[in-house]
Design a protein around this motif. Structure first.
Motif, PDB file in Angstrom:
ATOM      1  N   GLY A 276       0.744  -1.227  -0.137  1.00  0.00           N
ATOM      2  CA  GLY A 276      -0.517   0.087   0.164  1.00  0.00           C
ATOM      3  C   GLY A 276       0.938   1.232  -0.146  1.00  0.00           C
ATOM      4  O   GLY A 276       1.958   1.505   0.155  1.00  0.00           O
ATOM      5  N   SER A 277      -0.176   2.305  -0.261  1.00  0.00           N
ATOM      6  CA  SER A 277       0.656   3.749  -0.502  1.00  0.00           C
ATOM      7  C   SER A 277       0.512   3.951   0.914  1.00  0.00           C
ATOM      8  O   SER A 277      -0.048   4.519   2.244  1.00  0.00           O
TER       9      SER A 277
ATOM     10  N   ASP B  20      -3.357  15.120  -0.619  1.00  0.00           N
ATOM     11  CA  ASP B  20      -3.312  16.118  -1.734  1.00  0.00           C
ATOM     12  C   ASP B  20      -2.071  14.614  -2.799  1.00  0.00           C
ATOM     13  O   ASP B  20      -1.355  14.607  -3.683  1.00  0.00           O
ATOM     14  N   SER B  21      -1.132  14.183  -1.327  1.00  0.00           N
ATOM     15  CA  SER B  21      -0.356  13.103  -1.571  1.00  0.00           C
ATOM     16  C   SER B  21      -0.742  11.724  -2.036  1.00  0.00           C
ATOM     17  O   SER B  21       0.013  11.289  -2.866  1.00  0.00           O
ATOM     18  N   GLY B  22      -2.077  11.117  -2.101  1.00  0.00           N
ATOM     19  CA  GLY B  22      -2.580  10.303  -2.434  1.00  0.00           C
ATOM     20  C   GLY B  22      -2.289   9.377  -1.521  1.00  0.00           C
ATOM     21  O   GLY B  22      -2.911   7.849  -2.317  1.00  0.00           O
ATOM     22  N   ALA B  23      -1.453   9.099  -0.733  1.00  0.00           N
ATOM     23  CA  ALA B  23      -1.562   8.008  -0.163  1.00  0.00           C
ATOM     24  C   ALA B  23      -3.308   7.239   1.123  1.00  0.00           C
ATOM     25  O   ALA B  23      -3.677   8.519   1.360  1.00  0.00           O
ATOM     26  N   ASP B  24      -2.825   6.334   1.071  1.00  0.00           N
ATOM     27  CA  ASP B  24      -4.061   5.211   2.332  1.00  0.00           C
ATOM     28  C   ASP B  24      -3.365   5.389   3.554  1.00  0.00           C
ATOM     29  O   ASP B  24      -4.459   5.204   3.717  1.00  0.00           O
ATOM     30  N   LEU B  25      -2.772   5.450   3.490  1.00  0.00           N
ATOM     31  CA  LEU B  25      -1.707   5.290   5.469  1.00  0.00           C
ATOM     32  C   LEU B  25      -0.957   6.679   6.047  1.00  0.00           C
ATOM     33  O   LEU B  25      -0.086   6.440   5.263  1.00  0.00           O
ATOM     34  N   LEU B  26      -1.294   7.671   6.472  1.00  0.00           N
ATOM     35  CA  LEU B  26      -0.396   8.671   7.680  1.00  0.00           C
ATOM     36  C   LEU B  26       0.912   7.802   8.730  1.00  0.00           C
ATOM     37  O   LEU B  26       0.227   6.897   9.184  1.00  0.00           O
TER      38      LEU B  26
END
Length: 254
Positions: free
Chosen positions: A135-136, A204-210
């Motif tokens: 994942g991202s 805006d990063s488009g990531a699924d997980l911080l």
């Protein structure tokens, strides 16, 4: 037979203890994988940072004395928090400056304090973890960890060793999230404006997980993301590095 492994005392932190114990279990797993023996002294309390930052040096000193006593016999003291580790490492010596009984003890204690990911990478030489995943993700550089302890490349390098993980850097990852401990209570409007800018950068990063290395920052950002209806989840970086991601994300439900 006594173990010849380095002895690590885990400084759990208040927020991990009260809100996110899985971070403590993840820290133990990672430290053991780095070849160390881990113990969690039951006498530990808060690091004293809230009192210190509020100008209450008397209570901060009392807390610091208790912490030093609890961890004095370990080879290393490790905390899964740049904020707490920064307090232990950078500010304890200042609390006891000029004190004939405590100054040297505080210096000796602080010299063996490390933030968790920095300990794994810089002290133990860990360059990969055994976790699986995918994942991202995007990574927030917490203020204390970055500016007091120089933590930036270490978590990214360890994350890169996990097959399937895609790091999508957010805009201005090293800019404050607006938490700042009691700052968010004293200046809620300013804090809210800062975290809104941060959550927009996350989106805006488009990531699924911080991910981040400080639970206070993560709770602040996760709370704002949830109130905004964002699908982005949040976890402490140790959870991902240790492969302990079966439970709910921060602010979620099992």
């Amino acid at each position: 037979m006594a173990s010849d492994k380095p002895k690590v005392g885990l400084f759990v932190t208040c927020l991990v203890d009260l809100f996110r114990p899985v971070v403590g279990f993840a820290a133990v797993k990672l430290i053991e994988e780095a070849g160390c023996a881990v113990d969690v002294p039951m006498a530990q309390t808060c690091c004293g940072q809230p009192a210190y930052n509020s100008g209450d040096r008397h209570d901060a000193r009392m807390i610091a004395e208790n912490t030093i006593r609890a961890f004095e016999n370990f080879d290393y003291v490790v905390a899964p928090s740049g904020s707490c580790a920064g307090m232990l490492k950078k500010h304890y010596p200042a609390l006891f400056k000029g004190d004939a009984r405590w100054e040297e003890r505080a210096k000796a204690f602080s010299a063996k304090v490390h933030e968790l990911v920095s300990f794994l990478a810089d002290v133990r030489g860990m360059d990969r973890v055994t976790a699986a995943g995918g994942g991202s993700v995007t990574y927030h550089d917490s203020c204390s960890g970055l500016r007091e302890l120089g933590i930036k490349t270490q978590p990214r390098a360890l994350l890169a060793s996990i097959p399937g993980i895609e790091l999508r850097e957010m805009r201005d990852p090293d800019v404050c999230c607006g938490f700042g401990g009691t700052f968010c209570v004293k200046y809620p409007d300013v804090s809210n404006s800062i975290v809104e800018t941060k959550t927009q950068a996350i989106a805006d990063s488009g990531a699924d997980l911080l991910l981040a290395g400080d639970l206070g920052c993560l709770m602040n950002m996760a709370g704002k993301l949830k109130r905004q209806g964002s699908p982005v989840e949040a976890r402490h970086v140790a959870e991902v590095l240790a492969g302990l991601t079966d439970g709910a994300p921060i602010g979620g439900r099992d």
